[in-house]
Design an enzyme around this catalytic site. Structure first.
Site, PDB file in Angstrom:
ATOM      1  N   GLY A  17      22.117  14.164  17.382  1.00 32.54           N
ATOM      2  CA  GLY A  17      21.901  13.323  16.206  1.00 32.54           C
ATOM      3  C   GLY A  17      22.307  13.944  14.884  1.00 32.54           C
ATOM      4  O   GLY A  17      21.669  13.698  13.859  1.00 32.54           O
ATOM      5  N   HIS A 116      33.966   7.474  16.199  1.00 32.98           N
ATOM      6  CA  HIS A 116      34.675   8.106  17.307  1.00 32.98           C
ATOM      7  C   HIS A 116      35.393   9.347  16.783  1.00 32.98           C
ATOM      8  O   HIS A 116      36.041   9.308  15.738  1.00 32.98           O
ATOM      9  CB  HIS A 116      35.695   7.115  17.887  1.00 32.98           C
TER      10      HIS A 116
HETATM   11  C1  GRF Z   1      30.071  12.665  17.517  1.00 32.92           C
HETATM   12  O1  GRF Z   1      31.202  13.495  17.634  1.00 32.92           O
HETATM   13  C2  GRF Z   1      30.495  11.216  17.521  1.00 32.92           C
HETATM   14  O2  GRF Z   1      31.749  10.981  16.947  1.00 32.92           O
HETATM   15  C3  GRF Z   1      30.548  10.902  18.988  1.00 32.92           C
HETATM   16  O3  GRF Z   1      29.463  11.604  19.534  1.00 32.92           O
HETATM   17  C4  GRF Z   1      29.163  12.740  18.733  1.00 32.92           C
HETATM   18  C5  GRF Z   1      27.721  12.669  18.368  1.00 32.92           C
HETATM   19  O4  GRF Z   1      27.249  13.815  17.733  1.00 32.92           O
HETATM   20  N1  GRF Z   1      30.531   9.477  19.203  1.00 32.92           N
HETATM   21  P1  GRF Z   1      25.830  13.803  17.006  1.00 32.92           P
HETATM   22  O5  GRF Z   1      24.796  13.401  18.061  1.00 32.92           O
HETATM   23  O6  GRF Z   1      25.885  12.822  15.889  1.00 32.92           O
HETATM   24  O7  GRF Z   1      25.613  15.200  16.528  1.00 32.92           O
END
Ligand code: GRF
Length: 222
Positions: A17, A116
């Site tokens: 998160g 993404h």
């Molecule tokens: C991020 O790299 C996002 O782009 C992808 O999943 C990852 C999540 O990371 N969809 P976090 O949980 O927000 O640290």
């Protein structure tokens, strides 16, 4: 002039998160003048660290364990119900690692956004940084887009691009992309909350924003 009411959003997560944290830092309860109210943080994994971040910020949070449901449709229906009960007007996927059913996606059409870690439409799916290095691209980055049933497609709202360095590893490149994500996501959601983004012919049109000029070269020559 009457103040615009805040856009109520639900944020869906599956793990650490860090993007959620960035959204809390920009739009959370203690931020004055935020155009957004985070009304729910929902995780499909009860042990997701992001749930702790929500609790710490005083934001309602909920775990709906996908393993407790017989199929995707039942799980998505349970999420949909919880999200609608929260009063959310928009759903934000911030590292949510479950595929959503077409029915759920249709129910939130143009009100469901994802981040993404690549410059779509390149490098859909997983392991985007390793694949960017493997392909030898000179720019990589991240994309915020509306969600459509086909994975990692949908009208693009905003992108951040960064140069790939010759000595980059998956880790170093991933770290810089993640930092860019933490800036891009709040920027894109603010534009939406301010009513500046609309979808026309399956493209997202952004009104009234500043756009970067110039051309970037990588390498820049000798
Ligand atoms: C991020 O790299 C996002 O782009 C992808 O999943 C990852 C999540 O990371 N969809 P976090 O949980 O927000 O640290």
């Amino acid at each position: 002039m009457m103040a615009r009411s805040k856009l109520k959003i639900a944020i869906l997560i599956s793990g650490r998160g860090s993007n959620l944290q960035s959204l809390i830092d920009h739009f959370g309860p203690v931020i004055t003048g935020s155009p957004i109210e985070i009304v729910l943080v929902l995780s499909n994994r009860p042990d997701a660290f992001g749930l702790e971040r929500a609790k710490k910020a005083g934001i309602p949070s909920l775990a709906i364990d996908h393993k407790a449901y017989p199929d995707r449709a039942a799980f998505d229906a349970a999420m949909d119900q919880a999200i609608r009960a929260s009063g959310a007007e928009m759903v934000v996927l911030a590292g949510f690692l479950r595929l959503l059913t077409d029915g759920f996606i249709a129910g939130w059409r143009d009100k469901l956004v994802n981040i993404h870690p690549a410059l779509l439409p390149s490098f859909k799916g997983l392991h985007t940084h390793a694949r960017a290095l493997e392909a030898g691209v000179r720019f990589h980055g991240c994309t915020v887009h509306y969600v459509r049933p086909e994975m990692d497609t949908g009208p693009i709202i905003a992108q951040a691009a960064l140069p790939v360095r010759p000595d980059d590893t998956e880790e170093s490149l991933g770290r810089r992309v993640l930092e860019a994500e933490h800036r891009l996501f709040p920027l894109a959601l603010r534009l939406i909350a301010e009513g500046k983004v609309r979808v026309e012919n399956e493209r997202a049109i952004v009104d009234d924003a500043a756009f970067a000029g110039g051309v970037l070269f990588n390498p820049m020559g000798s």
